[in-house]
Design an enzyme around this catalytic site. Sequence first.
Site, PDB file in Angstrom:
ATOM      1  N   CYS A  90       1.080  -1.810  15.815  1.00 49.11           N
ATOM      2  CA  CYS A  90       1.069  -1.530  14.372  1.00 49.11           C
ATOM      3  C   CYS A  90       0.468  -2.691  13.593  1.00 49.11           C
ATOM      4  CB  CYS A  90       2.497  -1.263  13.907  1.00 49.11           C
ATOM      5  SG  CYS A  90       2.658  -1.117  12.127  1.00 49.11           S
TER       6      CYS A  90
ATOM      7  N   CYS B 232       6.403  -6.471   7.723  1.00 49.63           N
ATOM      8  CA  CYS B 232       7.498  -5.903   8.518  1.00 49.63           C
ATOM      9  C   CYS B 232       7.903  -6.916   9.584  1.00 49.63           C
ATOM     10  CB  CYS B 232       7.061  -4.600   9.188  1.00 49.63           C
ATOM     11  SG  CYS B 232       8.387  -3.787  10.109  1.00 49.63           S
TER      12      CYS B 232
ATOM     13  N   GLU C  65       0.829  -1.197   0.000  1.00 50.30           N
ATOM     14  CA  GLU C  65       0.000   0.000   0.000  1.00 50.30           C
ATOM     15  C   GLU C  65       0.872   1.259   0.000  1.00 50.30           C
ATOM     16  OE1 GLU C  65      -4.065  -1.592   2.102  1.00 50.30           O
ATOM     17  OE2 GLU C  65      -2.486  -0.954   3.450  1.00 50.30           O
TER      18      GLU C  65
ATOM     19  N   CYS D 175      -1.386   6.270   9.692  1.00 52.44           N
ATOM     20  CA  CYS D 175      -0.169   5.626  10.210  1.00 52.44           C
ATOM     21  C   CYS D 175      -0.526   4.345  10.955  1.00 52.44           C
ATOM     22  CB  CYS D 175       0.545   6.529  11.199  1.00 52.44           C
ATOM     23  SG  CYS D 175       1.077   8.080  10.525  1.00 52.44           S
TER      24      CYS D 175
ATOM     25  N   CYS E 189       6.213  -4.368  16.230  1.00 55.95           N
ATOM     26  CA  CYS E 189       5.655  -3.374  17.160  1.00 55.95           C
ATOM     27  C   CYS E 189       4.198  -3.732  17.468  1.00 55.95           C
ATOM     28  CB  CYS E 189       5.736  -1.972  16.564  1.00 55.95           C
ATOM     29  SG  CYS E 189       7.417  -1.506  16.105  1.00 55.95           S
TER      30      CYS E 189
ATOM     31  N   CYS F   7       3.217   8.511   0.860  1.00 52.31           N
ATOM     32  CA  CYS F   7       3.798   7.661   1.883  1.00 52.31           C
ATOM     33  C   CYS F   7       4.061   6.305   1.227  1.00 52.31           C
ATOM     34  CB  CYS F   7       2.799   7.549   3.034  1.00 52.31           C
ATOM     35  SG  CYS F   7       3.344   6.455   4.350  1.00 52.31           S
TER      36      CYS F   7
HETATM   37  N1  SAH Z   1       8.742   1.305  10.142  1.00 51.03           N
HETATM   38  C1  SAH Z   1       8.966   2.690  10.227  1.00 51.03           C
HETATM   39  C2  SAH Z   1       8.106   3.495   9.280  1.00 51.03           C
HETATM   40  C3  SAH Z   1       6.648   3.081   9.165  1.00 51.03           C
HETATM   41  S1  SAH Z   1       5.601   3.311  10.541  1.00 51.03           S
HETATM   42  C4  SAH Z   1       8.783   3.178  11.645  1.00 51.03           C
HETATM   43  O1  SAH Z   1       8.269   2.439  12.456  1.00 51.03           O
HETATM   44  O2  SAH Z   1       9.201   4.300  11.912  1.00 51.03           O
HETATM   45  C5  SAH Z   1       5.342   5.079  10.552  1.00 51.03           C
HETATM   46  C6  SAH Z   1       4.941   5.639  11.922  1.00 51.03           C
HETATM   47  O3  SAH Z   1       3.635   5.181  12.300  1.00 51.03           O
HETATM   48  C7  SAH Z   1       5.871   5.227  13.056  1.00 51.03           C
HETATM   49  O4  SAH Z   1       6.255   6.363  13.786  1.00 51.03           O
HETATM   50  C8  SAH Z   1       5.014   4.320  13.923  1.00 51.03           C
HETATM   51  O5  SAH Z   1       5.417   4.389  15.266  1.00 51.03           O
HETATM   52  C9  SAH Z   1       3.641   4.887  13.680  1.00 51.03           C
HETATM   53  N2  SAH Z   1       2.524   3.979  13.945  1.00 51.03           N
HETATM   54  C10 SAH Z   1       2.495   2.651  13.815  1.00 51.03           C
HETATM   55  N3  SAH Z   1       1.260   2.184  14.119  1.00 51.03           N
HETATM   56  C11 SAH Z   1       0.496   3.268  14.436  1.00 51.03           C
HETATM   57  C12 SAH Z   1      -0.865   3.451  14.766  1.00 51.03           C
HETATM   58  N4  SAH Z   1      -1.698   2.426  14.832  1.00 51.03           N
HETATM   59  N5  SAH Z   1      -1.320   4.697  15.026  1.00 51.03           N
HETATM   60  C13 SAH Z   1      -0.483   5.758  14.897  1.00 51.03           C
HETATM   61  N6  SAH Z   1       0.804   5.643  14.540  1.00 51.03           N
HETATM   62  C14 SAH Z   1       1.299   4.422  14.308  1.00 51.03           C
HETATM   63 FE1  SF4 Z   2       7.322  -2.089  11.313  1.00 51.98          FE
HETATM   64 FE2  SF4 Z   2       5.021  -1.005  12.064  1.00 51.98          FE
HETATM   65 FE3  SF4 Z   2       7.045  -1.144  13.800  1.00 51.98          FE
HETATM   66 FE4  SF4 Z   2       7.188   0.553  11.726  1.00 51.98          FE
HETATM   67  S1  SF4 Z   2       5.731   0.639  13.405  1.00 51.98           S
HETATM   68  S2  SF4 Z   2       8.789  -0.852  12.447  1.00 51.98           S
HETATM   69  S3  SF4 Z   2       6.094  -0.631  10.158  1.00 51.98           S
HETATM   70  S4  SF4 Z   2       5.966  -2.885  12.886  1.00 51.98           S
END
Ligand code: SAH
Ligand code: SF4
Length: 372
Positions: free
Chosen positions: A145, A138, A100, A365, A142, A131
């Site tokens: 996410c 991934c 995406e 995000c 986390c 984006c």
């Molecule tokens: N993997 C990279 C870039 C993609 S995620 C990273 O983690 O930085 C982009 C941003 O979205 C990151 O700052 C992450 O902490 C945030 N993020 C992930 N899940 C989220 C959610 N459900 N709501 C808001 N931000 C989120």
């Molecule tokens: Fe991967 Fe989501 Fe963590 Fe970013 S926030 S490193 S996309 S698992």
Amino acid sequence: MVPSFPADAARPDLRSLRFPELSALVSRLGERPYRARQLYSWLHHRGAASLDDMTDLPRAFRERLAAETRLTTLAIDAVQESSDGTRKYRMRTWDGKLIESVYMPDEAGPRSFDPEADEEEPSTRIRRTLCVSTQVGCAMGCGFCMTATMGLVRNLTAGEICDQIYRVNADLRGLGVPGERPLTNLVYMGMGEPLHNYENVMRSLELLLSEDGANFSHRHITVSTSGLVPNIVRFGEESQVKLAVSLNATTDEQRARLMPVDRKWNIAALIDAVRMFPSRQGRRVTFEYVLLRDVNDSDEDAARLAALLRDLPVKVNLIPYNENPGLAFGDPGAERVAAFRKALDARGITAMVRKNRGRDIAAACGQLAIQA
Ligand code: SAH
Ligand code: SF4
């Protein structure tokens, strides 16, 4: 018809080649050197989808290319549009994987959704941001996410990272958005951890920044990482684009629970790497901080965050949590978010609140995921 998706994955992937590599290939095929420039321009300046589009290349040359190389153009599989103008593109790779990319127009008005907000830049500049994804899924795990639930399926190639931009530019041109290259800004914040796919990400940046290609300015590209410290250091030395770091917590105890990467590189190591980051003009590091209700959103968290970042020339981007089905985290709500921001402000830390664009189509995000 020249096929675009030959089965043989060992053939060089045309859109991933740097110009000198493409030149070497063209000369190996016995073609004149200027053909390499033409080809590079089709691939990266015009964003051609297939060899058939490259009408000023001799047919025999295109047939050689089709036989000996690959052009793995992405296919737009579905587009969803949010009430706020955000468009989420689902794209299919040559081997059937789905990724995406999210388009966020910002023709005027506040730009709090984007960490690139640049003080030196006139606030009237039209910004159209994409984006982009860097991996299918991934590996970082986390807990908040949605992409993490997929696990890592595979890395995207440099050509696939670039092609997200070229496909969206073509779509936007078709919608009447002005300009040969409608996108002005890129954020590497889609699916995947960019610094876990380091080589391909660096290569994609080189291609996107090249004057004969898409010609983006390094000031208009931001790469976001969850904190792979050795690669942050390398990235600082090897690239000129901006960096955003997902901090998301203020103690290792808290952060390790949310982000397994913290067990390998803790907050102190991360802050050290950011402190060393070469900060040329306009290249201040941004810290992203996802606000999770009752997890990391208290005034004490704000105080600890301010203490951690004291003396660092950084910006903070607060991201109110975008809720996901099956993940037990909540959005703190506008009032708590405002209070957190105020608590930072009172301690001399300027923070912006990122707008939750595209929540209604799960394009915000941390909401990107494709169910297998
Ligand atoms: N993997 C990279 C870039 C993609 S995620 C990273 O983690 O930085 C982009 C941003 O979205 C990151 O700052 C992450 O902490 C945030 N993020 C992930 N899940 C989220 C959610 N459900 N709501 C808001 N931000 C989120
Ligand atoms: Fe991967 Fe989501 Fe963590 Fe970013 S926030 S490193 S996309 S698992």
